[in-house]
Design an enzyme around this catalytic site. Structure first.
Site, PDB file in Angstrom:
ATOM      1  N   ASP A  15       0.811  -1.220   0.000  1.00 64.59           N
ATOM      2  CA  ASP A  15       0.000   0.000   0.000  1.00 64.59           C
ATOM      3  C   ASP A  15       0.839   1.263   0.000  1.00 64.59           C
ATOM      4  OD1 ASP A  15      -2.349  -1.524   0.075  1.00 64.59           O
ATOM      5  OD2 ASP A  15      -2.182  -1.727   2.243  1.00 64.59           O
ATOM      6  N   LYS A  72       2.052   2.020  -5.084  1.00 67.88           N
ATOM      7  CA  LYS A  72       2.647   1.445  -6.300  1.00 67.88           C
ATOM      8  C   LYS A  72       1.725   1.636  -7.501  1.00 67.88           C
ATOM      9  CE  LYS A  72       2.913  -2.594  -4.268  1.00 67.88           C
ATOM     10  NZ  LYS A  72       2.525  -2.295  -2.900  1.00 67.88           N
ATOM     11  N   GLY A  94      -4.301  -4.655  -3.933  1.00 70.78           N
ATOM     12  CA  GLY A  94      -5.351  -3.736  -4.346  1.00 70.78           C
ATOM     13  C   GLY A  94      -4.686  -2.440  -4.750  1.00 70.78           C
ATOM     14  N   HIS A  95      -4.670  -2.153  -6.031  1.00 67.70           N
ATOM     15  CA  HIS A  95      -3.994  -0.955  -6.505  1.00 67.70           C
ATOM     16  C   HIS A  95      -5.017   0.067  -6.988  1.00 67.70           C
ATOM     17  CE1 HIS A  95      -0.117  -3.498  -7.154  1.00 67.70           C
ATOM     18  NE2 HIS A  95      -0.441  -3.335  -5.891  1.00 67.70           N
ATOM     19  N   GLN A 121       2.265  -6.086  -2.925  1.00 58.91           N
ATOM     20  CA  GLN A 121       2.724  -6.114  -1.533  1.00 58.91           C
ATOM     21  C   GLN A 121       4.024  -5.306  -1.379  1.00 58.91           C
ATOM     22  OE1 GLN A 121       1.751  -9.608  -2.797  1.00 58.91           O
ATOM     23  NE2 GLN A 121      -0.219  -8.739  -2.368  1.00 58.91           N
TER      24      GLN A 121
HETATM   25  P1  IMO Z   1      -0.778  -4.248  -2.187  1.00 60.68           P
HETATM   26  O1  IMO Z   1      -0.274  -4.838  -3.460  1.00 60.68           O
HETATM   27  C1  IMO Z   1      -1.133  -4.504   2.129  1.00 60.68           C
HETATM   28  C2  IMO Z   1      -1.132  -8.512   3.928  1.00 60.68           C
HETATM   29  C3  IMO Z   1      -2.387  -8.966   4.623  1.00 60.68           C
HETATM   30  C4  IMO Z   1      -1.789  -9.865   5.709  1.00 60.68           C
HETATM   31  C5  IMO Z   1      -0.615 -10.527   4.985  1.00 60.68           C
HETATM   32  C6  IMO Z   1      -0.925 -11.912   4.451  1.00 60.68           C
HETATM   33  O2  IMO Z   1      -2.065  -3.541  -2.301  1.00 60.68           O
HETATM   34  O3  IMO Z   1       0.280  -3.428  -1.517  1.00 60.68           O
HETATM   35  P2  IMO Z   1      -2.327 -12.778   2.382  1.00 60.68           P
HETATM   36  O4  IMO Z   1      -3.779 -12.630   2.044  1.00 60.68           O
HETATM   37  O5  IMO Z   1      -1.405 -12.213   1.349  1.00 60.68           O
HETATM   38  O6  IMO Z   1      -1.959 -14.178   2.778  1.00 60.68           O
HETATM   39  O7  IMO Z   1      -2.131 -11.913   3.730  1.00 60.68           O
HETATM   40  O8  IMO Z   1      -0.287  -9.659   3.916  1.00 60.68           O
HETATM   41  N1  IMO Z   1      -1.301  -8.068   2.533  1.00 60.68           N
HETATM   42  C7  IMO Z   1      -1.262  -6.780   2.139  1.00 60.68           C
HETATM   43  N2  IMO Z   1      -1.168  -5.636   2.838  1.00 60.68           N
HETATM   44  N3  IMO Z   1      -1.189  -4.430   0.788  1.00 60.68           N
HETATM   45  C8  IMO Z   1      -1.242  -5.569   0.062  1.00 60.68           C
HETATM   46  O9  IMO Z   1      -1.114  -5.557  -1.274  1.00 60.68           O
HETATM   47  C9  IMO Z   1      -1.341  -6.810   0.722  1.00 60.68           C
HETATM   48  N4  IMO Z   1      -1.455  -8.090   0.321  1.00 60.68           N
HETATM   49  C10 IMO Z   1      -1.419  -8.856   1.443  1.00 60.68           C
HETATM   50  O10 IMO Z   1      -3.089  -7.883   5.178  1.00 60.68           O
HETATM   51  O11 IMO Z   1      -1.265  -9.088   6.750  1.00 60.68           O
HETATM   52 MG    MG Z   2      -3.127  -2.023  -1.716  1.00 61.46          MG
END
Ligand code: IMO
Ligand code: MG
Length: 422
Positions: free
Chosen positions: A12, A15, A39-40, A222
């Site tokens: 988050d 990106k 989630g972008h 992530q």
């Molecule tokens: P973007 O791409 C923020 C976090 C989840 C949890 C951990 C594991 O938008 O930056 P998972 O469902 O992947 O097994 O969860 O990772 N998490 C994210 N936090 N942004 C994301 O993606 C995330 N994708 C997974 O909240 O702590």
């Molecule tokens: Mg996100």
């Protein structure tokens, strides 16, 4: 030129916006890992788009967007994204390419993700999208790949094998009734048919593009501290979010990577459980969450917020080979009297200047802050670095020096034009 975009914190970082902006300058945009846990959010004019699987570069007409083998694909959600974009007038057939080698998320992955979370004593706070169970099956050599959905015989054999074992576990361990072969088989063959026009050998496609001098952007989901190897394990996601994942997740050779751009928020956020040394507390946390609209784009969960953590970003710069940083959401710090940055941790009387590897130390670490003054008014009106208030420029210099990489982009608002290039 091949560029990797990577998050330097816990995801988050913004990106989506950076990828959207840089997409205009490249020919190919490729997602290399993660799945619909990402989630972008991209704002274009008065329209907001949220992407979970398709690279946000799809908003730029004519660009080729790829989903690499390192991604785990929930075909149902992918079809919804495809249908949504098609309804908005985007022609995807020639522009979206999906690796046959990417693993598919099946209904039992989603259910198991949730059931395991319920059973765990120390919860991870996953997005519940089936990410961990799907990657586990991949490593366990029982995964089903997108390409398998196009081959009835292969898919049938693999699904039968999986259900035989999984249904027993679901019933005995989780008291769940299990899954019916026929309904999954029919549903997923349908996805296979609909996805057929998009399936491609991504590694070969990118190799040919590179030979023709095309520019490629490899986008990570992530962030570094959610990476399965280097993140705050076990509070991480199940894939390689760091730069190395861009090669294994697409088939682009490491010797063909020219640059790694790190995306960092001007402060820090985290969704889900796990350590967060520089986290805000009490009312200030709620205040900043509202100010920065820090709610998850995928699950809507409130994000935990904190100060900029230099130990984290410095570690990310090193691990990923980041030569340039994009600093996002500087405007969210508008109007604060003082701003802090975390420069070290203290644990049991010991000072840590680099990100510790001991889980207990990270969990119990007390932040050591350097405090600087905030700026009056807003940064959003600035058109160039020199138009920013002096205090904002000083803050950026501090981030640059403590992070260890040059800041080349500063985002001062959500829209495309609220961006300063340095
Ligand atoms: P973007 O791409 C923020 C976090 C989840 C949890 C951990 C594991 O938008 O930056 P998972 O469902 O992947 O097994 O969860 O990772 N998490 C994210 N936090 N942004 C994301 O993606 C995330 N994708 C997974 O909240 O702590
Ligand atoms: Mg996100």
């Amino acid at each position: 030129m091949n560029t990797i975009i990577v998050g330097t914190q816990w995801g988050d970082e913004g990106k989506g916006k950076i990828i959207d902006i840089l997409s205009g300058r490249v020919d190919y945009i490729v997602r290399y890992q993660g799945g619909s846990n990402a989630g972008h959010t991209v704002v274009v004019g008065d329209k907001q788009y949220i992407f979970h699987l398709i690279p946000s570069g799809i908003l730029h007409r004519g660009k080729i967007c790829c989903i690499g083998n390192g991604v785990v694909i929930d075909p149902k959600l992918l079809m919804e994204e495809i249908d949504g974009l098609s309804a908005s007038g985007f022609k995807l057939k020639s522009r979206l390419k999906i690796s046959a080698l990417a693993h598919a998320i099946l209904p039992y992955h989603r259910v198991l993700d949730k059931l395991r979370e319920i059973k765990r004593l120390h919860k991870i706070g996953t997005t519940g999208r089936g990410i961990g169970p799907c990657y586990s099956d991949k490593i366990n050599r029982c995964g089903i790949r997108i390409g398998d959905l196009l081959n009835r015989r292969v898919f049938e054999a693999k699904l039968r094998d999986n259900l035989k074992e999984k249904n027993e576990i679901f019933k005995k361990v989780y008291k769940h009734s299990g899954f019916n072969f026929e309904s999954i088989f029919i549903e997923y063959l349908g996805y296979g048919r609909r996805l057929t026009p998009y399936i491609s050998n991504i590694a070969l496609l990118l190799e040919k593009a590179h030979d023709k001098g095309k520019d490629i952007l490899l986008e990570g989901a992530q962030g570094t501290f959610l990476d399965i190897e280097f993140g705050t394990y076990p509070f991480v996601t199940s894939s390689s979010a760091t730069a190395g994942g861009a090669c294994t997740g697409t088939g682009v050779s490491p010797v063909k990577i020219d640059k790694v751009l790190g995306v960092t928020k001007a402060y820090t956020t985290r969704v889900g459980e796990g350590p967060f040394p520089a986290e805000f507390s009490g009312k200030f946390s709620d205040f900043m969450r509202q100010k920065g609209k820090e709610f998850g784009a995928t699950t809507g969960r409130p994000r935990r917020c904190g100060w900029f953590d230099a130990l984290m970003v410095r570690e990310a710069v090193r691990l990923n080979g980041i030569s340039e940083l994009a600093v996002m959401k500087l405007d969210v710090l508008d109007g604060l009297k003082t701003i802090k940055i975390c420069t070290a941790y203290k644990y049991k009387g010991k000072l840590f200047k680099e990100f510790p590897q001991d889980q207990e130390v990270v969990s119990g670490a007390k932040p050591v802050y350097k405090q600087v003054s905030g700026w009056p008014g807003t940064v959003t009106l600035a058109k160039a670095l020199k138009e920013l208030p002096q205090q904002a420029r000083d803050y950026l210099s501090l981030l640059q020096d403590s992070g260890g990489a040059r800041i080349s982009i500063v985002s001062i608002g959500s829209s495309r034009r609220d961006t300063i290039f340095i």
